[in-house]
Write a protein that holds these residues in place. Structure first.
Motif, short mmCIF file in Angstrom:
data_model
loop_
_atom_site.label_atom_id
_atom_site.label_comp_id
_atom_site.label_asym_id
_atom_site.label_seq_id
_atom_site.Cartn_x
_atom_site.Cartn_y
_atom_site.Cartn_z
N LEU A 143 -37.70 19.82 2.85
CA LEU A 143 -37.42 19.94 1.42
C LEU A 143 -37.41 21.41 1.06
O LEU A 143 -38.43 22.09 1.19
N THR A 144 -36.25 21.92 0.64
CA THR A 144 -36.19 23.29 0.16
C THR A 144 -36.69 23.31 -1.28
O THR A 144 -36.53 22.33 -2.01
N LEU A 145 -37.28 24.43 -1.66
CA LEU A 145 -37.88 24.54 -2.99
C LEU A 145 -37.73 25.96 -3.50
O LEU A 145 -38.01 26.91 -2.76
N GLY A 146 -37.29 26.11 -4.73
CA GLY A 146 -37.16 27.42 -5.33
C GLY A 146 -36.53 27.34 -6.70
O GLY A 146 -36.17 26.26 -7.17
N TYR A 147 -36.39 28.50 -7.31
CA TYR A 147 -35.72 28.55 -8.61
C TYR A 147 -34.22 28.54 -8.38
O TYR A 147 -33.70 29.34 -7.60
N PRO A 148 -33.50 27.64 -9.03
CA PRO A 148 -32.06 27.50 -8.78
C PRO A 148 -31.28 28.74 -9.20
O PRO A 148 -31.56 29.36 -10.21
N ALA A 149 -30.27 29.07 -8.38
CA ALA A 149 -29.30 30.10 -8.73
C ALA A 149 -27.94 29.45 -8.99
O ALA A 149 -26.92 30.12 -8.98
N GLU A 150 -27.96 28.16 -9.19
CA GLU A 150 -26.75 27.40 -9.49
C GLU A 150 -27.13 26.22 -10.36
O GLU A 150 -28.30 25.85 -10.45
N LYS A 151 -26.14 25.67 -11.02
CA LYS A 151 -26.37 24.48 -11.84
C LYS A 151 -25.24 23.49 -11.54
O LYS A 151 -24.24 23.43 -12.27
N PRO A 152 -25.40 22.73 -10.45
CA PRO A 152 -24.33 21.79 -10.09
C PRO A 152 -24.14 20.72 -11.16
O PRO A 152 -25.09 20.31 -11.82
N SER A 153 -22.92 20.27 -11.27
CA SER A 153 -22.61 19.15 -12.17
C SER A 153 -23.20 17.88 -11.59
O SER A 153 -23.35 17.76 -10.38
N PRO A 154 -23.47 16.92 -12.47
CA PRO A 154 -23.96 15.63 -11.94
C PRO A 154 -22.92 14.99 -11.03
O PRO A 154 -21.73 15.09 -11.27
N ARG A 155 -23.40 14.36 -9.99
CA ARG A 155 -22.51 13.62 -9.09
C ARG A 155 -22.22 12.26 -9.71
O ARG A 155 -23.04 11.72 -10.44
N PRO A 156 -21.06 11.68 -9.41
CA PRO A 156 -20.74 10.37 -9.98
C PRO A 156 -21.75 9.32 -9.53
O PRO A 156 -22.20 9.34 -8.38
N ARG A 157 -22.12 8.45 -10.41
CA ARG A 157 -23.05 7.36 -10.13
C ARG A 157 -22.36 6.05 -10.45
O ARG A 157 -21.59 5.96 -11.41
N LYS A 158 -22.64 5.03 -9.68
CA LYS A 158 -22.08 3.71 -9.96
C LYS A 158 -22.72 3.16 -11.23
O LYS A 158 -23.84 3.50 -11.59
N ASN A 159 -21.99 2.27 -11.90
CA ASN A 159 -22.52 1.59 -13.07
C ASN A 159 -23.56 0.57 -12.64
O ASN A 159 -23.48 0.01 -11.53
N LEU A 160 -24.52 0.29 -13.52
CA LEU A 160 -25.55 -0.70 -13.21
C LEU A 160 -24.93 -2.05 -12.83
O LEU A 160 -25.40 -2.72 -11.92
N LYS A 161 -23.88 -2.44 -13.54
CA LYS A 161 -23.25 -3.74 -13.26
C LYS A 161 -22.73 -3.83 -11.83
O LYS A 161 -22.58 -4.93 -11.29
N ASP A 162 -22.49 -2.67 -11.19
CA ASP A 162 -21.98 -2.65 -9.82
C ASP A 162 -23.09 -2.69 -8.77
O ASP A 162 -22.80 -2.88 -7.58
N ILE A 163 -24.33 -2.50 -9.19
CA ILE A 163 -25.42 -2.43 -8.21
C ILE A 163 -26.57 -3.40 -8.48
O ILE A 163 -27.49 -3.51 -7.67
N VAL A 164 -26.50 -4.12 -9.59
CA VAL A 164 -27.60 -5.02 -9.96
C VAL A 164 -27.13 -6.47 -9.96
O VAL A 164 -26.07 -6.78 -10.51
N CYS A 165 -27.90 -7.33 -9.31
CA CYS A 165 -27.68 -8.77 -9.34
C CYS A 165 -28.84 -9.39 -10.10
O CYS A 165 -29.95 -8.85 -10.12
N ARG A 166 -28.64 -10.52 -10.71
CA ARG A 166 -29.69 -11.23 -11.44
C ARG A 166 -29.97 -12.57 -10.78
O ARG A 166 -29.04 -13.35 -10.57
N GLU A 167 -31.19 -12.80 -10.44
CA GLU A 167 -31.71 -14.06 -9.90
C GLU A 167 -31.31 -14.35 -8.46
O GLU A 167 -32.05 -14.97 -7.72
#
Length: 171
Positions: A143-167
């Motif tokens: 795990l690298t650790l330090g004060y960031p010298a960059e601010k990357p944009s958020p990476r795309p995330r799937k919608n909850l409906k695409d990753i969650v099942c009920r029951e």
């Protein structure tokens, strides 16, 4: 910063400012790992804090030549001293326990304004050699650790409906 803000703001940082990380901040990040749950509360983890420049450079070579590993002011080697415990579900406990602890560290670091990058691309035997880790200890992550010298944009995330099942499982 609340926990959800820290989770939303966390990014994989690969460029770090030259600013050293204060011991107190490292301590808070490690405390987050210490408080993480583990199977049967075994707490089989050990964390090696690497600040020395030459060792970090050698770790970057062991991490498949990823230069940012050597450029980060701190690298934490996340290790498991017990690797044979298999949970009832059939999974090795150490990998899951260390994943939880490392995730706690990444979120704590984000809350402190620090950046991290969870590195899994490394040669375990070479990391062991650099840090003098015994052969029966597993190196699970760097795990690298330090004060960031960059601010990357958020990476795309799937919608909850695409990753969650009920029951029950559904596609």
């Amino acid at each position: 910063m609340d926990v959800f803000e820290a989770i939303r703001s966390r990014r994989s940082i690969r460029r770090y400012a030259g600013r050293p990380v204060e011991e107190d901040a490292i301590g808070q990040v490690l405390e987050a790992a210490r408080l993480a749950p583990s199977a049967n509360n075994h707490q089989e983890w050990r964390f090696i804090i690497v600040r020395e420049s030459e060792a970090r450079m050698r770790l970057s070579i062991a991490a498949k030549g990823q230069g940012f590993v050597g450029e980060a002011p701190v690298v934490i080697a996340c290790c498991a001293v017990e690797s044979q415990h298999v949970m009832t579900c059939g999974q090795f406990a150490y990998a899951i326990d260390l994943a939880i602890a490392v995730d706690h560290m990444t979120i704590a670091a984000a809350a402190l304004g620090l950046g991290t990058c969870w590195v899994g691309a490394f040669y375990e035997d070479k990391v062991r050699e650099v840090l003098g880790i015994p052969g029966d200890v597993r190196v699970v992550a760097l795990l690298t650790l330090g004060y960031p010298a960059e601010k990357p944009s958020p990476r795309p995330r799937k919608n909850l409906k695409d990753i969650v099942c009920r029951e029950k499982w559904s596609q």
